[in-house]
Write a protein that holds these residues in place. Structure first.
Motif, mmCIF file in Angstrom:
data_model
loop_
_atom_site.group_PDB
_atom_site.id
_atom_site.type_symbol
_atom_site.label_atom_id
_atom_site.label_comp_id
_atom_site.label_asym_id
_atom_site.label_seq_id
_atom_site.Cartn_x
_atom_site.Cartn_y
_atom_site.Cartn_z
ATOM 1 N N GLU A 121 1.153 7.171 -6.453
ATOM 2 C CA GLU A 121 0.041 8.114 -6.609
ATOM 3 C C GLU A 121 0.466 9.550 -6.309
ATOM 4 O OE1 GLU A 121 -4.352 8.902 -4.674
ATOM 5 O OE2 GLU A 121 -3.609 6.848 -4.791
ATOM 6 N N TRP A 122 1.235 9.746 -5.203
ATOM 7 C CA TRP A 122 1.705 11.091 -4.858
ATOM 8 C C TRP A 122 2.661 11.619 -5.924
ATOM 9 C CZ3 TRP A 122 -0.837 14.029 -1.759
ATOM 10 C CH2 TRP A 122 -1.502 13.515 -0.654
ATOM 11 N N PRO A 126 10.799 1.484 3.904
ATOM 12 C CA PRO A 126 11.776 0.481 4.345
ATOM 13 C C PRO A 126 11.453 -0.113 5.717
ATOM 14 C CG PRO A 126 12.771 2.671 4.292
ATOM 15 C CD PRO A 126 11.420 2.778 3.677
ATOM 16 N N ILE A 127 10.821 0.672 6.571
ATOM 17 C CA ILE A 127 10.429 0.170 7.886
ATOM 18 C C ILE A 127 9.353 -0.900 7.734
ATOM 19 C CG2 ILE A 127 9.367 0.811 10.099
ATOM 20 C CD1 ILE A 127 10.595 3.667 9.569
ATOM 21 N N TYR A 181 6.008 8.757 3.241
ATOM 22 C CA TYR A 181 5.863 7.393 2.720
ATOM 23 C C TYR A 181 7.215 6.783 2.373
ATOM 24 C CZ TYR A 181 0.790 7.374 2.573
ATOM 25 O OH TYR A 181 -0.533 7.376 2.925
ATOM 26 N N ARG A 182 8.122 7.586 1.861
ATOM 27 C CA ARG A 182 9.455 7.054 1.539
ATOM 28 C C ARG A 182 10.207 6.637 2.801
ATOM 29 N NH1 ARG A 182 10.660 11.422 -3.169
ATOM 30 N NH2 ARG A 182 9.791 10.214 -4.891
ATOM 31 N N LYS A 214 0.841 -1.205 0.000
ATOM 32 C CA LYS A 214 0.000 0.000 0.000
ATOM 33 C C LYS A 214 0.874 1.252 0.000
ATOM 34 C CE LYS A 214 -3.939 -2.120 2.281
ATOM 35 N NZ LYS A 214 -4.709 -2.211 3.511
ATOM 36 N N CYS A 215 1.995 1.193 0.715
ATOM 37 C CA CYS A 215 2.920 2.322 0.766
ATOM 38 C C CYS A 215 3.495 2.595 -0.622
ATOM 39 C CB CYS A 215 4.023 2.032 1.777
ATOM 40 S SG CYS A 215 5.064 3.444 2.155
ATOM 41 N N ARG A 216 3.919 1.530 -1.331
ATOM 42 C CA ARG A 216 4.437 1.700 -2.696
ATOM 43 C C ARG A 216 3.384 2.322 -3.612
ATOM 44 N NH1 ARG A 216 5.644 -3.520 -1.976
ATOM 45 N NH2 ARG A 216 7.687 -3.837 -1.070
ATOM 46 N N GLU A 217 2.130 1.851 -3.499
ATOM 47 C CA GLU A 217 1.042 2.393 -4.321
ATOM 48 C C GLU A 217 0.828 3.873 -4.015
ATOM 49 O OE1 GLU A 217 -2.339 -0.063 -3.458
ATOM 50 O OE2 GLU A 217 -1.457 -1.824 -4.465
#
Length: 116
Positions: free
Chosen positions: A15-16, A41-42, A36-37, A8-11
């Motif tokens: 989007e951003w 990694p976390i 988000y970046r 979800k973070c990658r998506e």
């Protein structure tokens, strides 16, 4: 509430990034994108089940101001800090003093007597 996962973070990053190129709200979008970046990694490490150390590949300080953290250097040394994190050199230069991992140290609750 849905749990934020690495996928979800990658998506959300994608989007951003699209919104930044097509919008004049770039400052707000950039702040969200940075968050988000930092989170990605976390989340990836958590999903791989790898301890509480977060691998660091270099860049701007990922630890918010006022947060206590332990940092691990390339040469194996570690340090626990709650101040000055933002002035450390977080970018990699190939030295033993490069920060290669960090972990946030949770705050301990203090009772009304001032004890932890």
């Amino acid at each position: 509430m849905n749990k934020l996962t690495a996928e979800k973070c990658r998506e959300q990053i994608a989007e951003w990034e699209r919104m930044m190129s097509a919008s004049d709200i770039a400052v707000m979008v950039e702040r969200h994108l940075q968050a988000y970046r930092i989170a990605l990694p976390i989340l990836e490490q958590q999903e791989r089940g790898e301890g509480d150390w977060i691998e660091w590949c270099g860049g701007d300080c990922p630890v918010p101001e006022g947060v206590k953290a332990e940092i691990k250097f390339r040469d194996g040394d570690c340090a626990e800090l709650d101040t000055w994190l933002d002035i450390l050199e977080w970018r990699h230069k190939g030295y033993g003093s490069d920060i290669i991992a960090y972990r946030i140290i949770p705050e301990r609750a203090i009772n009304q007597n001032g004890e932890q």
